[in-house]
Design a protein around this motif. Structure first.
Motif, PDB file in Angstrom:
ATOM      1  N   LEU A   1       0.692  -0.794   0.018  1.00  0.00           N
ATOM      2  CA  LEU A   1      -0.223   0.447  -0.140  1.00  0.00           C
ATOM      3  C   LEU A   1       0.629   1.417  -0.210  1.00  0.00           C
ATOM      4  N   ARG A   2       1.608   1.285   0.948  1.00  0.00           N
ATOM      5  CA  ARG A   2       3.074   2.761   1.135  1.00  0.00           C
ATOM      6  C   ARG A   2       3.732   3.093  -0.964  1.00  0.00           C
ATOM      7  N   LEU A   3       4.053   1.528  -1.404  1.00  0.00           N
ATOM      8  CA  LEU A   3       4.201   1.439  -2.959  1.00  0.00           C
ATOM      9  C   LEU A   3       3.148   2.334  -3.705  1.00  0.00           C
ATOM     10  N   TYR A   4       1.709   1.986  -3.135  1.00  0.00           N
ATOM     11  CA  TYR A   4       0.919   2.673  -4.559  1.00  0.00           C
ATOM     12  C   TYR A   4       0.965   4.009  -4.368  1.00  0.00           C
ATOM     13  N   LEU A   5       0.528   4.401  -2.738  1.00  0.00           N
ATOM     14  CA  LEU A   5       0.074   5.210  -2.319  1.00  0.00           C
ATOM     15  C   LEU A   5       1.705   6.536  -3.058  1.00  0.00           C
ATOM     16  N   ALA A   6       2.647   5.706  -2.546  1.00  0.00           N
ATOM     17  CA  ALA A   6       3.977   6.550  -3.763  1.00  0.00           C
ATOM     18  C   ALA A   6       3.948   6.922  -4.550  1.00  0.00           C
ATOM     19  N   GLU A   7       3.401   5.959  -5.890  1.00  0.00           N
ATOM     20  CA  GLU A   7       3.676   5.955  -7.739  1.00  0.00           C
ATOM     21  C   GLU A   7       2.282   6.543  -7.359  1.00  0.00           C
ATOM     22  N   LYS A   8       0.878   6.643  -6.445  1.00  0.00           N
ATOM     23  CA  LYS A   8      -0.094   7.481  -7.318  1.00  0.00           C
ATOM     24  C   LYS A   8       0.069   8.639  -6.806  1.00  0.00           C
ATOM     25  N   GLY A   9       1.005   9.279  -5.486  1.00  0.00           N
ATOM     26  CA  GLY A   9       1.105  10.903  -5.215  1.00  0.00           C
ATOM     27  C   GLY A   9       0.065  10.752  -4.104  1.00  0.00           C
ATOM     28  N   LEU A  10      -0.562   9.938  -3.659  1.00  0.00           N
ATOM     29  CA  LEU A  10      -1.497  10.206  -3.179  1.00  0.00           C
ATOM     30  C   LEU A  10      -0.943  10.090  -1.375  1.00  0.00           C
ATOM     31  N   ASP A  11      -1.299  11.255  -0.190  1.00  0.00           N
ATOM     32  CA  ASP A  11      -0.929  11.840   0.462  1.00  0.00           C
ATOM     33  C   ASP A  11      -2.869  10.945   1.864  1.00  0.00           C
ATOM     34  N   LEU A  12      -2.336   9.600   1.955  1.00  0.00           N
ATOM     35  CA  LEU A  12      -3.703   9.503   2.707  1.00  0.00           C
ATOM     36  C   LEU A  12      -3.077   9.789   4.421  1.00  0.00           C
ATOM     37  N   PRO A  13      -4.443   9.874   5.346  1.00  0.00           N
ATOM     38  CA  PRO A  13      -4.178   9.691   6.792  1.00  0.00           C
ATOM     39  C   PRO A  13      -3.877   8.769   6.713  1.00  0.00           C
ATOM     40  N   ILE A  14      -2.585   8.098   7.578  1.00  0.00           N
ATOM     41  CA  ILE A  14      -2.156   6.490   8.580  1.00  0.00           C
ATOM     42  C   ILE A  14      -2.441   6.945   9.567  1.00  0.00           C
ATOM     43  N   LYS A  15      -3.008   5.791   9.969  1.00  0.00           N
ATOM     44  CA  LYS A  15      -1.674   5.189  11.577  1.00  0.00           C
ATOM     45  C   LYS A  15      -1.761   4.056  11.870  1.00  0.00           C
ATOM     46  N   GLN A  16      -0.392   3.916  12.161  1.00  0.00           N
ATOM     47  CA  GLN A  16       0.602   2.389  12.209  1.00  0.00           C
ATOM     48  C   GLN A  16       0.212   2.194  13.505  1.00  0.00           C
ATOM     49  N   LEU A  17       0.147   0.651  13.533  1.00  0.00           N
ATOM     50  CA  LEU A  17      -0.249  -0.464  14.080  1.00  0.00           C
ATOM     51  C   LEU A  17       1.287  -1.415  14.817  1.00  0.00           C
ATOM     52  N   ASP A  18       1.816  -1.283  15.902  1.00  0.00           N
ATOM     53  CA  ASP A  18       2.623  -2.092  16.159  1.00  0.00           C
ATOM     54  C   ASP A  18       2.303  -3.906  16.475  1.00  0.00           C
ATOM     55  N   LEU A  19       2.867  -4.409  14.805  1.00  0.00           N
ATOM     56  CA  LEU A  19       2.355  -5.903  15.195  1.00  0.00           C
ATOM     57  C   LEU A  19       2.444  -6.815  15.811  1.00  0.00           C
TER      58      LEU A  19
END
Ligand SMILES: N[C@@H](CCC(=O)N[C@@H](CS)C(=O)NCC(=O)O)C(=O)O
Length: 192
Positions: free
Chosen positions: A16-34
């Motif tokens: 998903l991170r790669l996809y957002l970078a390639e699209k130039g999309l900046d979405l709000p993200i919440k990170q979980l510590d798996l």
């Protein structure tokens, strides 16, 4: 809209991170510590009982799970640049290769790395057989489905997973895959 990812580089959130970078999309993200099990809290399990990321929560509370479903949704609301294809034939070919690569490359690579003994060896054989076919598919092409797409993102995730732990090297006979890997790794998104 809120996208739940991990804190590190687990394969599906990274996709998903790669996809957002390639699209130039900046979405709000919440990170979980798996590692700390934040995907298993009662609050998160209400959103995704399968206890994993990525998930996308829409403003009306709808939760979309599965990296492919999330990318398909984002692609519909942000069609440019097209990463699934700009016409029906290209879209079909991108989806065809994305499925072939997730099932034939990423999943065996993951099994090879996470298992031992016969299970790992069997997965390695599947991976090698499928990569030989991907190598044939890349003949005369810069990108897996012609234009850069989510199929290329999936192949990077698959190959990086295979190399995890240093027990896998690309067969030098796969010249198309090797050249593709170098091209892909030169994209800024690949370092994410
Ligand atoms: N098929 C799912 C797989 C999601 C998945 O396996 N996510 C992993 C990270 S790569 C996860 O969250 N694992 C946490 C856990 O299993 O507890 C997708 O494509 O989104």
């Amino acid at each position: 809209m809120l996208l739940y990812l991990d804190t590190k580089r687990a394969p599906n959130p990274r996709k998903l991170r790669l996809y957002l970078a390639e699209k130039g999309l900046d979405l709000p993200i919440k990170q979980l510590d798996l590692r700390a099990g934040e995907q298993k809290t009662p609050e998160f399990l209400k959103k995704n009982p399968f206890a994993g990321v990525p998930i996308l929560e829409l403003d009306d509370g709808t939760v979309i799970v599965e990296s492919l479903a999330i990318m398909e949704y984002l692609e519909e609301i942000h069609p440019n640049p097209p990463l699934i294809g700009a016409d029906p034939v290209t879209r079909a070919l991108v989806r065809m290769w994305e499925r072939r690569i997730e099932i034939g490359v990423y999943l065996p690579a993951s099994r090879m790395v996470l298992s031992k003994g016969e299970v790992s060896e069997h997965a390695r054989k599947t991976l090698v057989a499928r990569l030989a076919l991907v190598n044939d598919g890349l003949q005369g092409r810069e990108w897996v489905a012609g234009h850069f797409s989510i199929a290329d993102i999936m192949l990077l995730i698959g190959l990086d997973t295979a190399h995890h732990g240093g027990q896998f090297t690309l067969d030098p006979a796969w010249t198309n895959v090797s050249r593709w890997y170098e091209r892909m790794k030169a994209r800024p998104s690949a370092s994410i």
